[in-house]
Design a protein around this motif. Structure first.
Motif, PDB file in Angstrom:
ATOM      1  N   LEU A 142      29.268  38.480  43.430  1.00 18.89           N
ATOM      2  CA  LEU A 142      28.188  37.740  42.784  1.00 18.89           C
ATOM      3  C   LEU A 142      28.594  36.305  42.471  1.00 18.89           C
ATOM      4  CD1 LEU A 142      25.399  37.558  41.434  1.00 18.89           C
ATOM      5  CD2 LEU A 142      26.430  38.519  39.352  1.00 18.89           C
ATOM      6  N   ALA A 143      29.846  36.120  41.975  1.00 18.21           N
ATOM      7  CA  ALA A 143      30.309  34.784  41.613  1.00 18.21           C
ATOM      8  C   ALA A 143      30.380  33.870  42.833  1.00 18.21           C
ATOM      9  CB  ALA A 143      31.669  34.860  40.920  1.00 18.21           C
ATOM     10  N   LEU A 144      30.874  34.416  43.963  1.00 14.83           N
ATOM     11  CA  LEU A 144      30.934  33.614  45.187  1.00 14.83           C
ATOM     12  C   LEU A 144      29.527  33.305  45.691  1.00 14.83           C
ATOM     13  CD1 LEU A 144      32.640  32.300  47.377  1.00 14.83           C
ATOM     14  CD2 LEU A 144      32.712  34.505  48.575  1.00 14.83           C
ATOM     15  N   SER A 145      28.620  34.252  45.559  1.00 14.07           N
ATOM     16  CA  SER A 145      27.231  34.016  45.976  1.00 14.07           C
ATOM     17  C   SER A 145      26.590  32.921  45.138  1.00 14.07           C
ATOM     18  CB  SER A 145      26.414  35.312  45.858  1.00 14.07           C
ATOM     19  OG  SER A 145      26.906  36.293  46.746  1.00 14.07           O
ATOM     20  N   GLU A 146      26.910  32.876  43.843  1.00 11.65           N
ATOM     21  CA  GLU A 146      26.390  31.810  42.989  1.00 11.65           C
ATOM     22  C   GLU A 146      26.930  30.451  43.427  1.00 11.65           C
ATOM     23  OE1 GLU A 146      27.523  32.985  39.095  1.00 11.65           O
ATOM     24  OE2 GLU A 146      25.879  34.428  38.838  1.00 11.65           O
ATOM     25  N   THR A 147      28.185  30.435  43.882  1.00 12.36           N
ATOM     26  CA  THR A 147      28.766  29.185  44.370  1.00 12.36           C
ATOM     27  C   THR A 147      28.034  28.702  45.615  1.00 12.36           C
ATOM     28  OG1 THR A 147      30.931  29.868  43.520  1.00 12.36           O
ATOM     29  CG2 THR A 147      30.891  28.080  45.124  1.00 12.36           C
ATOM     30  N   GLY A 282      31.755  24.975  53.281  1.00 18.66           N
ATOM     31  CA  GLY A 282      33.033  25.111  52.590  1.00 18.66           C
ATOM     32  C   GLY A 282      32.929  24.946  51.099  1.00 18.66           C
ATOM     33  N   VAL A 283      33.833  25.579  50.392  1.00 22.19           N
ATOM     34  CA  VAL A 283      33.931  25.471  48.934  1.00 22.19           C
ATOM     35  C   VAL A 283      35.386  25.168  48.596  1.00 22.19           C
ATOM     36  CG1 VAL A 283      33.696  26.640  46.714  1.00 22.19           C
ATOM     37  CG2 VAL A 283      32.043  27.083  48.534  1.00 22.19           C
ATOM     38  N   LEU A 284      35.621  24.078  47.872  1.00 22.50           N
ATOM     39  CA  LEU A 284      36.967  23.702  47.458  1.00 22.50           C
ATOM     40  C   LEU A 284      37.249  24.310  46.091  1.00 22.50           C
ATOM     41  CD1 LEU A 284      39.558  22.064  47.928  1.00 22.50           C
ATOM     42  CD2 LEU A 284      38.415  20.131  46.777  1.00 22.50           C
ATOM     43  N   GLY A 285      38.275  25.132  46.017  1.00 27.19           N
ATOM     44  CA  GLY A 285      38.637  25.774  44.756  1.00 27.19           C
ATOM     45  C   GLY A 285      39.997  25.301  44.256  1.00 27.19           C
ATOM     46  N   ASN A 286      40.254  25.500  42.984  1.00 23.06           N
ATOM     47  CA  ASN A 286      41.546  25.104  42.405  1.00 23.06           C
ATOM     48  C   ASN A 286      42.425  26.307  42.074  1.00 23.06           C
ATOM     49  OD1 ASN A 286      40.250  26.169  40.221  1.00 23.06           O
ATOM     50  ND2 ASN A 286      40.101  24.246  39.056  1.00 23.06           N
ATOM     51  N   SER A 287      42.022  27.484  42.517  1.00 26.51           N
ATOM     52  CA  SER A 287      42.800  28.697  42.261  1.00 26.51           C
ATOM     53  C   SER A 287      43.611  29.071  43.506  1.00 26.51           C
ATOM     54  CB  SER A 287      41.874  29.858  41.885  1.00 26.51           C
ATOM     55  OG  SER A 287      42.612  31.061  41.781  1.00 26.51           O
ATOM     56  N   TRP A 288      44.904  29.361  43.291  1.00 24.71           N
ATOM     57  CA  TRP A 288      45.780  29.786  44.380  1.00 24.71           C
ATOM     58  C   TRP A 288      46.370  31.170  44.097  1.00 24.71           C
ATOM     59  CZ3 TRP A 288      46.959  27.065  48.934  1.00 24.71           C
ATOM     60  CH2 TRP A 288      46.333  25.820  49.047  1.00 24.71           C
ATOM     61  N   THR A 289      45.582  32.011  43.458  1.00 26.40           N
ATOM     62  CA  THR A 289      46.030  33.371  43.184  1.00 26.40           C
ATOM     63  C   THR A 289      46.217  34.139  44.493  1.00 26.40           C
ATOM     64  OG1 THR A 289      43.729  34.089  42.926  1.00 26.40           O
ATOM     65  CG2 THR A 289      44.933  33.460  40.936  1.00 26.40           C
ATOM     66  N   PHE A 290      47.057  35.180  44.447  1.00 23.75           N
ATOM     67  CA  PHE A 290      47.373  35.940  45.657  1.00 23.75           C
ATOM     68  C   PHE A 290      46.134  36.628  46.215  1.00 23.75           C
ATOM     69  CE2 PHE A 290      49.144  39.546  48.036  1.00 23.75           C
ATOM     70  CZ  PHE A 290      50.035  38.878  48.851  1.00 23.75           C
ATOM     71  N   ILE A 291      45.343  37.233  45.335  1.00 23.43           N
ATOM     72  CA  ILE A 291      44.084  37.865  45.740  1.00 23.43           C
ATOM     73  C   ILE A 291      42.954  36.902  45.420  1.00 23.43           C
ATOM     74  CG2 ILE A 291      42.492  39.767  45.258  1.00 23.43           C
ATOM     75  CD1 ILE A 291      44.858  41.555  44.761  1.00 23.43           C
ATOM     76  N   PRO A 292      42.031  36.658  46.356  1.00 17.62           N
ATOM     77  CA  PRO A 292      40.937  35.712  46.110  1.00 17.62           C
ATOM     78  C   PRO A 292      40.178  36.043  44.830  1.00 17.62           C
ATOM     79  CG  PRO A 292      40.948  36.404  48.400  1.00 17.62           C
ATOM     80  CD  PRO A 292      41.940  37.272  47.693  1.00 17.62           C
ATOM     81  N   THR A 293      39.876  35.021  44.077  1.00 13.05           N
ATOM     82  CA  THR A 293      39.134  35.195  42.836  1.00 13.05           C
ATOM     83  C   THR A 293      38.038  34.142  42.748  1.00 13.05           C
ATOM     84  OG1 THR A 293      39.317  35.290  40.422  1.00 13.05           O
ATOM     85  CG2 THR A 293      40.742  33.731  41.551  1.00 13.05           C
ATOM     86  N   PHE A 294      36.907  34.509  42.156  1.00  7.71           N
ATOM     87  CA  PHE A 294      35.761  33.601  42.061  1.00  7.71           C
ATOM     88  C   PHE A 294      35.129  33.745  40.675  1.00  7.71           C
ATOM     89  CE2 PHE A 294      36.181  35.178  46.406  1.00  7.71           C
ATOM     90  CZ  PHE A 294      36.441  33.986  47.068  1.00  7.71           C
ATOM     91  N   THR A 295      34.807  32.602  40.094  1.00  4.27           N
ATOM     92  CA  THR A 295      34.230  32.593  38.753  1.00  4.27           C
ATOM     93  C   THR A 295      32.748  32.253  38.759  1.00  4.27           C
ATOM     94  OG1 THR A 295      34.791  30.257  38.423  1.00  4.27           O
ATOM     95  CG2 THR A 295      36.461  31.889  37.812  1.00  4.27           C
ATOM     96  N   GLY A 311      37.386  28.793  41.422  1.00  2.55           N
ATOM     97  CA  GLY A 311      37.932  29.954  42.125  1.00  2.55           C
ATOM     98  C   GLY A 311      38.741  29.555  43.346  1.00  2.55           C
ATOM     99  N   THR A 312      38.783  30.456  44.330  1.00  3.11           N
ATOM    100  CA  THR A 312      39.562  30.258  45.549  1.00  3.11           C
ATOM    101  C   THR A 312      38.753  29.462  46.572  1.00  3.11           C
ATOM    102  OG1 THR A 312      40.702  32.367  45.176  1.00  3.11           O
ATOM    103  CG2 THR A 312      40.792  31.453  47.397  1.00  3.11           C
ATOM    104  N   SER A 313      39.437  28.599  47.310  1.00  2.00           N
ATOM    105  CA  SER A 313      38.777  27.854  48.392  1.00  2.00           C
ATOM    106  C   SER A 313      38.345  28.814  49.493  1.00  2.00           C
ATOM    107  CB  SER A 313      39.723  26.808  48.971  1.00  2.00           C
ATOM    108  OG  SER A 313      40.107  25.866  47.995  1.00  2.00           O
ATOM    109  N   VAL A 314      37.187  28.545  50.089  1.00  2.00           N
ATOM    110  CA  VAL A 314      36.654  29.439  51.117  1.00  2.00           C
ATOM    111  C   VAL A 314      35.801  28.644  52.098  1.00  2.00           C
ATOM    112  CG1 VAL A 314      34.689  30.046  49.643  1.00  2.00           C
ATOM    113  CG2 VAL A 314      35.300  31.548  51.542  1.00  2.00           C
ATOM    114  N   LEU A 315      35.865  29.052  53.365  1.00  2.00           N
ATOM    115  CA  LEU A 315      35.013  28.478  54.408  1.00  2.00           C
ATOM    116  C   LEU A 315      34.187  29.596  55.006  1.00  2.00           C
ATOM    117  CD1 LEU A 315      34.243  26.002  56.173  1.00  2.00           C
ATOM    118  CD2 LEU A 315      35.979  26.791  57.806  1.00  2.00           C
ATOM    119  N   ASN A 316      32.886  29.451  54.955  1.00  2.00           N
ATOM    120  CA  ASN A 316      31.964  30.442  55.494  1.00  2.00           C
ATOM    121  C   ASN A 316      31.668  30.097  56.959  1.00  2.00           C
ATOM    122  OD1 ASN A 316      28.767  31.182  55.855  1.00  2.00           O
ATOM    123  ND2 ASN A 316      29.907  32.716  54.705  1.00  2.00           N
TER     124      ASN A 316
END
Length: 524
Positions: A142-147, A282-295, A311-316
């Motif tokens: 849900l958090a990534l969808s909101e992004t 694309g979404v630029l995130g500032n989190s570098w956690t081992f498992i992807p996380t999204f706020t 959260g984590t950077s991601v390219l769709n």
């Protein structure tokens, strides 16, 4: 002393364990295909039930790790059958040089179950089984969808949907491996299922073998690095040559393993650069956690990116899973394309581990303990640090690959730069890990063997090294080795009666030096 069947360890228990794993693969295949069709039926029929459930996000990311461990176990069982039958197919072709071979890149000329097209199908099946493990359980964050401003009120947060199409393709991958392994099992005569190279040599030199390998004399100090040299006495070498000069495939294996590192860095760098340069997906995130996380929290300081988050950077990249059969199949083969290189590289790493295992077994002959008469391939695998480490690497690398690129039910295929870099770092560890002719050396076959200096030279003849049931001293570094075992055997290995040491020396001189013994110089 001719090899006899009573000393050959046929390792029937190892074969039975592999057959049990093969049966488990067949059952898993039927369960996967059946479950896949049932999931498709639930999603299409108006039954009031759907193929989805709700679990925490972290559990969804870790769940494929268990799937990869299961797949690795099944693949190893079927792979052992495939590699063992290949070994003896090559032996019957008179092309077996090493106990361990690249089973997916080595083929038989006579046995169709191990020909090049069968190996290609086996490789495709392995890639398909690994690629689908991260696509069977599709999450919706849900958090990534909101992004991405893609929100669906009809889907509760944390819902996991079972992809029937991915399950079916997972079953097809297992079907391909199980079918080919069963075919090879039925059509190949295997004298021994042991992975011990000493058992392989004993079976190859056995009188009942239709392609019996004959032990050559005057090579008791010749290593595999000197396989193309003529038979003549030589001194022990103070330093062993590298594996890449003995096994021609080793240098290509190491090249492929190390190639994964820059390719992974290039992949991650390209994706991250596309995000930084403002790619619309694309979404630029500032989190570098081992498992992807999204706020779901949007940040205003995007530094040129189209959108940014905590959260984590991601390219769709596209190919929606919910777009139907075509979208599911497209995402499976897209990920399989990327994963094929990883799968092939890990398979190649298996060769290096097996070569190290083979060398370690023969090195035991020069230790105070000697070779192990109770060698068991299954126990040896579970007690070998290298084998266990490679097993963990295989499961972990494929899992990390699934974290780097996966399929969201609503948001299509996504790539995560931080996870790609972590995956690349792990492939570096895999590359560093492995970078870490016995028939001519074994003359007496015993349950427990020791190798070393066996007989002093005499009358100008070189010393002799070989194997024995008793502990032997190490070869003398400045002495020549070669010749024959004792005066009861001629230079060709036939029985000699009443031959003096002088006569034997003269015969040796005539055969190798043309009757000019005093002027002959041994090669180093």
């Amino acid at each position: 002393m001719a090899a006899s069947n009573d000393k050959l360890n046929k390792a029937i228990g190892t074969r039975d364990c592999c057959v049990a794993g093969l049966c488990a693969a067949w059952l898993t295949r039927f369960a996967a295909v059946g479950g896949g069709f049932y999931s498709i039926y639930l999603d299409s029929a108006d039954t009031g039930r759907k193929s989805h459930f709700i679990i925490p996000h972290a559990a969804k990311e870790v769940f494929p790790l268990g799937m990869n461990i299961l797949v690795t176990f099944l693949n190893e069982s079927m792979g052992y059958i495939h590699s063992t039958t290949l070994r003896w197919s090559l032996q019957y072709d008179n092309r077996l040089t090493f106990n361990s071979n690249l089973r997916l890149l080595s083929s038989s000329t006579r046995f169709r179950s191990n020909k090049w097209y069968a190996n290609l199908a086996f490789l495709f099946s392995i890639v398909l089984s690994y690629a689908t493990t991260s696509l069977i359980f599709l999450g919706w964050n849900l958090a990534l969808s909101e992004t991405f401003e893609t929100i669906s009120d009809s889907i509760p947060p944390g819902q996991i949907r079972v992809s029937g199409v991915a399950l079916i393709f997972f079953g097809i991958g297992l079907l391909g491996q199980a079918g080919l392994a069963t075919w090879a099992l039925k059509t190949t005569q295997v004298p021994t299922w042991s992975s011990n190279p000493l058992d392989t040599v004993l079976a190859c030199t056995d009188e009942t073998n239709p392609n019996q390998r004959i032990r050559r004399t005057n090579r008791c100090m010749k290593s595999v690095h000197q396989i193309k040299e003529d038979s003549h006495p030589c001194k022990p070498k103070p330093k062993q040559g590298p594996a890449c000069t003995a096994h021609p495939e080793v240098k290509w294996v190491l090249t492929l393993l190390w190639l994964l590192v820059p390719l992974g860095g290039l992949w991650g760098g390209t994706v991250y650069t596309m995000i930084l340069r403002g790619n619309d997906h694309g979404v630029l995130g500032n989190s570098w956690t081992f498992i992807p996380t999204f706020t779901g929290t949007i940040s205003n300081d995007c530094s040129g990116a189209a959108r940014c988050t905590e959260g984590t950077s991601v390219l769709n990249v596209g190919w929606k899973a919910k777009s139907g059969m075509v979208g599911n199949i497209g995402s499976i083969f897209l990920i399989a394309f990327f994963q094929s290189v990883v799968t092939l590289a890990l398979h190649c790493a298996e060769l290096l581990v097996n070569l190290s295992r083979d060398e370690g077994i023969f090195r035991m002959a020069s230790t105070p303990k000697g070779t192990d008469p109770l060698y068991n391939s299954i126990i040896a695998a579970f007690s070998s640090g290298q084998t266990i480490t490679l097993f963990v690497f295989k499961a972990a690398v494929h899992w990390l690959f699934g974290l780097s690129i996966n399929n969201d039910f609503m948001l299509e295929v996504n790539m995560y730069p931080p996870q790609i870099f972590y995956f690349t770092a792990f492939t570096l560890m895999v590359a560093i890990f492995p970078t870490y002719t016995m028939a001519d050396l074994i003359d007496d076959w015993e349950d427990r063997m020791f190798w070393g200096h066996k007989q002093d030279g005499y009358a100008g003849l070189p010393n002799y090294a070989g194997t024995s049931a008793r502990r032997l001293e190490m070869p003398r570094m400045n002495a020549f080795y070669g010749g024959v075992k004792n005066t009861r055997f001629s230079l060709s290995g036939s029985f000699v009666s009443g031959m003096s040491e002088e006569h034997l020396a003269a015969s040796y001189d005539m055969q190798y030096n043309g009757g000019m013994f005093s002027s002959y110089e041994y090669e180093y």
